[in-house]
Design a protein around this motif. Structure first.
Motif, PDB file in Angstrom:
ATOM      1  N   PRO A 129       0.822  -1.219   0.000  1.00  0.00           N
ATOM      2  CA  PRO A 129       0.000   0.000   0.000  1.00  0.00           C
ATOM      3  C   PRO A 129       0.850   1.262   0.000  1.00  0.00           C
ATOM      4  CG  PRO A 129       0.090  -0.930   2.188  1.00  0.00           C
ATOM      5  CD  PRO A 129       0.790  -1.927   1.290  1.00  0.00           C
ATOM      6  N   THR A 130       0.220   2.367  -0.336  1.00  0.00           N
ATOM      7  CA  THR A 130       0.895   3.658  -0.223  1.00  0.00           C
ATOM      8  C   THR A 130       0.829   4.135   1.227  1.00  0.00           C
ATOM      9  OG1 THR A 130      -1.085   4.979  -0.630  1.00  0.00           O
ATOM     10  CG2 THR A 130       0.168   4.245  -2.562  1.00  0.00           C
ATOM     11  N   ALA A 131       1.684   5.086   1.555  1.00  0.00           N
ATOM     12  CA  ALA A 131       1.636   5.670   2.893  1.00  0.00           C
ATOM     13  C   ALA A 131       0.294   6.339   3.139  1.00  0.00           C
ATOM     14  CB  ALA A 131       2.779   6.674   3.057  1.00  0.00           C
ATOM     15  N   GLY A 132      -0.282   6.910   2.079  1.00  0.00           N
ATOM     16  CA  GLY A 132      -1.590   7.538   2.207  1.00  0.00           C
ATOM     17  C   GLY A 132      -2.675   6.562   2.592  1.00  0.00           C
ATOM     18  N   GLU A 133      -2.609   5.367   2.015  1.00  0.00           N
ATOM     19  CA  GLU A 133      -3.589   4.336   2.351  1.00  0.00           C
ATOM     20  C   GLU A 133      -3.475   3.919   3.805  1.00  0.00           C
ATOM     21  OE1 GLU A 133      -4.349   1.221  -0.870  1.00  0.00           O
ATOM     22  OE2 GLU A 133      -2.406   2.049  -1.472  1.00  0.00           O
ATOM     23  N   LEU A 134      -2.302   4.112   4.381  1.00  0.00           N
ATOM     24  CA  LEU A 134      -2.063   3.699   5.761  1.00  0.00           C
ATOM     25  C   LEU A 134      -2.198   4.859   6.744  1.00  0.00           C
ATOM     26  CD1 LEU A 134       0.953   1.296   5.103  1.00  0.00           C
ATOM     27  CD2 LEU A 134      -1.416   0.671   5.615  1.00  0.00           C
ATOM     28  N   GLY A 135      -2.774   5.951   6.266  1.00  0.00           N
ATOM     29  CA  GLY A 135      -3.094   7.037   7.185  1.00  0.00           C
ATOM     30  C   GLY A 135      -2.246   8.285   7.083  1.00  0.00           C
ATOM     31  N   LEU A 136      -1.194   8.275   6.243  1.00  0.00           N
ATOM     32  CA  LEU A 136      -0.360   9.463   6.090  1.00  0.00           C
ATOM     33  C   LEU A 136      -0.796  10.213   4.836  1.00  0.00           C
ATOM     34  CD1 LEU A 136       3.186   8.079   7.007  1.00  0.00           C
ATOM     35  CD2 LEU A 136       1.520   9.217   8.475  1.00  0.00           C
ATOM     36  N   ALA A 137      -1.800  11.039   4.976  1.00  0.00           N
ATOM     37  CA  ALA A 137      -2.371  11.747   3.826  1.00  0.00           C
ATOM     38  C   ALA A 137      -1.351  12.680   3.193  1.00  0.00           C
ATOM     39  CB  ALA A 137      -3.594  12.540   4.278  1.00  0.00           C
ATOM     40  N   ASP A 138      -1.393  12.767   1.845  1.00  0.00           N
ATOM     41  CA  ASP A 138      -0.525  13.671   1.070  1.00  0.00           C
ATOM     42  C   ASP A 138       0.951  13.433   1.348  1.00  0.00           C
ATOM     43  OD1 ASP A 138      -2.807  15.010  -0.004  1.00  0.00           O
ATOM     44  OD2 ASP A 138      -2.966  16.193   1.835  1.00  0.00           O
TER      45      ASP A 138
END
Length: 320
Positions: free
Chosen positions: A232-241
């Motif tokens: 997953p992307t960091a965004g998917e794991l809660g780190l938006a943008d």
């Protein structure tokens, strides 16, 4: 044609005695790579040079001038005449010079002429096989045992450096930064669990991820990678943008004529659409970019502002 410096000089010396040839008539151009041979900057720069040189009917000499966070080679280009005989290929670290070095003789924005990006490449947060298996579990453990974690860093001012500092700030974690001279030795120590974590270029980390020697926690960009579709992307794991993507580009010295910039940029854009180059970049975990010089200049300006914010928030200070 892409040749060595020695061969170029021998060819020029011999042209006074030998009949004129198409080689002797070609302009000799230096492409300065401010990093060691074999690294991503070098490999991608050479890949494009092999297409640019014949397209312009020139002979490009690739010179590796590594050292001082890529500033030695950049200094050479900054001091060169803007006559179309000297260019610089570098990565995102180029705009970070003054943030990590006390004595830099040039300004990365005003002393160079942007021509084009070559390619971009996502970064991935990796950990040794001894780290927790998911990023939420990793973050929880880092908070519970902060003294047990450290981050490998390939170079001061690198995209990995910025991403690491931003990750720690966004997650409320702390970990020692261990600096290395290059990506390869840094990843080697993560594999050996000498350090626990690293934000690494995808192309460099992929073989070790595939072999199960390191864990891949998250892609540090806006989209998942086709090479690691299950990460997953960091965004998917809660780190938006949260988007820290490597990029590689081409510059000339300050004052390079607009006609020369346009001429070279057109050849770069054509190369970025070449199927062989696209395939080779994909194998490196990178993606070709097509853009005009003005777009590249705007991109650099935006990246510089973002880097400045990260530097200020993380308290990064100039070193040696």
């Amino acid at each position: 044609m892409i040749i060595t410096r020695r061969a170029a000089l021998m060819g020029l010396a011999g042209s006074a005695l030998a009949p004129r040839t198409s080689f002797a008539q070609r302009k000799i151009v230096r492409l300065v790579v401010p990093a060691a041979a074999g690294g991503a900057i070098d490999v991608i720069g050479r890949l494009y040079a092999q297409r640019i040189a014949p397209a312009l009917d020139e002979s490009w000499v690739v010179e590796n001038k590594a050292g001082a966070s890529n500033t030695l080679g950049a200094t050479d280009v900054a001091r060169s005449a803007p006559d179309g005989t000297t260019y610089l290929t570098n990565a995102d670290i180029h705009i970070m010079a003054k943030h990590v070095m006390r004595n830099v003789s040039y300004d990365p924005l005003t002393d160079f002429t942007p021509i084009s990006r070559f390619a971009t490449s996502p970064m991935v947060l990796i950990g040794s096989s001894k780290t927790p298996q998911t990023m939420p579990a990793l973050i929880a453990d880092m908070k519970a045992r902060p003294n047990e974690y450290s981050f490998a860093n390939s170079a001061l001012g690198s995209m990995g450096h910025l991403a690491t500092e931003s990750f720690k700030r966004r997650t409320g974690t702390s970990a020692e930064l261990v600096n290395y001279r290059g990506t390869a030795p840094a990843i080697t120590d993560v594999v050996a669990a000498q350090v626990q974590l690293m934000v690494a270029p995808l192309g460099s980390a992929l073989p070790f991820i595939s072999d199960g020697k390191v864990r891949a926690f998250a892609i540090m960009g806006a989209q998942r990678s086709k090479l690691l579709p299950n990460v997953p992307t960091a965004g998917e794991l809660g780190l938006a943008d949260f988007d820290f993507t490597l990029w590689y580009g081409l510059w000339g010295p300050k004052g390079l004529p607009a006609a020369t910039v346009q001429r070279v940029n057109v050849t770069v854009q054509a190369a970025s659409k070449d199927r062989e180059i696209v395939d080779k970049l994909t194998a490196l975990g990178a993606e070709a970019v097509t853009e005009d010089a003005a777009s590249f200049a705007r991109f650099i300006a935006a990246e510089t502002l973002r880097a400045n914010r990260v530097v200020e928030e993380a308290g990064i200070k100039p070193g040696g």
